[in-house]
Scaffold this active site. Sequence first.
Site, PDB file in Angstrom:
ATOM      1  N   PRO A   2      34.202  64.565  -8.611  1.00  0.00           N
ATOM      2  CG  PRO A   2      34.388  62.415  -8.284  1.00  0.00           C
ATOM      3  CD  PRO A   2      35.055  63.472  -8.969  1.00  0.00           C
ATOM      4  CD  GLU A   3      31.091  69.942  -6.615  1.00  0.00           C
ATOM      5  OE1 GLU A   3      30.843  70.736  -5.778  1.00  0.00           O
ATOM      6  OE2 GLU A   3      31.108  69.986  -8.068  1.00  0.00           O
ATOM      7  CE  LYS A  58      36.207  69.571  -4.538  1.00  0.00           C
ATOM      8  NZ  LYS A  58      36.624  70.366  -5.464  1.00  0.00           N
ATOM      9  NE  ARG A 259      37.115  76.974 -10.097  1.00  0.00           N
ATOM     10  CZ  ARG A 259      37.396  75.936  -9.840  1.00  0.00           C
ATOM     11  NH1 ARG A 259      36.394  74.916 -10.014  1.00  0.00           N
ATOM     12  NH2 ARG A 259      38.304  75.407  -9.170  1.00  0.00           N
TER      13      ARG A 259
END
Length: 269
Positions: A2-3, A58, A259
Site C-alpha cells: 500500500p502506498e 505509508k 523493482r
Amino acid sequence: MPELPEMETYRQQLTRLIQNAPITGAEVTRPKSLNVEPERFIQKLTGNRIVHIDRRAKHLLFHLSSGEVLLLHLMLGGWMFFGTEEEKPDRTTQVVIHYGDKHLYFIGLRLGYLHMYALPEVATLLSKLGPEPLDAGFTFARFQNVLKGKKGNLKVTLVDQSFLSGIGNCYSDEICFSAGILPLRKLSTLTEEEQHRLFLAMRSVLLEAIQYGGYIDEPLFVGDRLTGQFDAKCRVYDREGEPCLRCGHPLVKTEVSSRKCFYCANCQS
Ligand SMILES: [Zn+2]
C-alpha cells in the site's frame, strides 16, 4: 505494498468507522507485530478510544485518548477489515481490536507492524521522511528544491522515502507515464518544463488514486464500494504487453534496482 492513496483511503474510511468509538478489548496472535508485550497492549487499549487518525507517508497514526500513538505500517501483504465475526474474511489475523460486536482486523501483518509509542517518539521516528507530495505547502519551488543535486534515475528517486513520502512501485510508474517521462531518466537531465510536468503528474495521479480508493484488492467492510477502484484505472502498472492508452504501443516491463517497472517506450521520453 500500500502506498499514499491506499493509506489515505484507509484513514478516511476508518475515521468514519472507529473514531471516538470505545475499544472493548483486543487480541494478539502474533506478538512480533507489536513492540510491547501483548498483555500491556490489550490493557492499554481496553476502555481507550482512537480519537484521531493521521497519515504520514505509508504509515497510519492512531492517536489514543490516553496520549499514546499506534503506528501502523502494512508493508508487503498487510491489509485491514472492519466488521462482525460473521463478515470477517477467512484469513489469519495477527491483531484484532474489538468494538463490541464489531472488530478491526489486521491481516497479513507479517512484515508490517502496529507499534505503540508516546507522541514525541513518533515524531522522532518519522523525522527522516521526505515531504508529503500533496501538502498545500509543497509547491513547485519546493519540489525543485528537493530535486536539486539529486543523482540517480527517476524511478529509484521517486520511491525513496527520504526524497518524497508515500510513493512506491505502482505510483512511481503511473506518475512517470502521466508526465510522459521515462522512469529510467537521470534526474540531472530533466528540463524545468519536465520537472513541472512531473510535479503536476504527481499531484494529479495521487489525487485521482485517492478519489478512486487506491488499488487494494480487499474491501475494508461489507458494502465498501470505494476501496480498490483505482486498480482498474492504472495506466501502466502490471500491464506488460497491453496497448498503451495514449499511443497503442505495447507496454514494456523492466527491472530497475530489483523493482518492477512499467512504461511505454514510444510516448515516454
Ligand atoms: Zn504510449
